[in-house]
Design a protein around this motif. Sequence first.
Motif: not given
Length: 361
Positions: A227-242
């Motif tokens: 979920f984080d890789e698909a949704y949280t990461v791109p919307l939050g501007g993070y590189r990836d879940a890590d």
Amino acid sequence: MNPLNADFRPFPLLAGGHRQTLAACYVAATASLPSSVQHRVALEDGDQLVLHDDCPPDWQAGAPAVLLVHGLCGSHQSRYVVRIGSKLLARGVRVFRLDLRGCGAGEMLARTSTHCGRATDLEPPIVRIGELAPDSPLTVVGFSLGGALTLNLAAMPSVPSNFARIVAVCPPVDLFAVEELLKRPWNRKYDQFFARELWKKVQHRSRIVAGAPSVDHLPKPRKLREFDEAYTVPLGGYRDADDYYEQTSVASRLAKIELPTRIIAAANDPIVPLEPLASSQLGPATQLLATGCGGHLGFVGRRGSDPDRYWLDWRVIEWVLEGDQAPAPQPESQLARPSVWRIARGLRSPQPSSQPSTVAD
């Protein structure tokens, strides 16, 4: 400090971490709060949060106030929020319950969801409470995700002037450690549950809320990392879940917290591990109150010196009141009691509900 120093004895039928965790979800709670006044709080990006305000009839400015912040997939109606809020209200405390971004009464007022990187979302409602309750010291009580957000905000260089004290219950301070714990066979169901519930919410919001990101083209996540890789990461501007886990895990910043803080956690929590808390350097005014048993937001205990079996509630209340004189506790017969026999048999009890609210702004 010995991390297993809290005097908590679980109810005999609820001695395991999973049973305590289920008790937090399925105990039949009869606690309720009167009709709340709703305050909408705008965020910088246009999303809105909702504050639910319950004010004692004889409350005056300068008297204690508390903000209760729910956990992941929770809301202002979560059992632990309503139960603890009702007890604080009975003791003369003005109680504010927050619906985080996309949750509860604010579900359709936000385009995106809350997550561990949204600590600054707490600042506008805290400032708003300062306007509604001038000169009142505010204790922020965060549960699970809400606890992590509260600790993250408190570790920042500056905080709102009315933000006075903290209680964080079962806060996930190291998201890598949470992920590892959820990989254990008996814990995977929690991982799947959270991913499923979060996915339902973002799907629904994408179809109803103008400007909400579309997710129909994305694969259905089976666990939180997906979920984080698909949704949280791109919307939050993070590189990836890590990168997201690294930036938002507050364990390395706990020593920066100067506000009086009580952290409550359990060694047998199947969702949030105790070890990162026990091994972290804490702030000078931070107390870690940890137990061997308690599960995740459970802490349903034997009869003892507390008015009822909800050990967690009284540890929050005593920290909020900080020794102030308060009305005498209600007899146990007037309080919600755990349906321990139902839990032991695996039966599900209905969710509590609050009375309809009045929208103030």
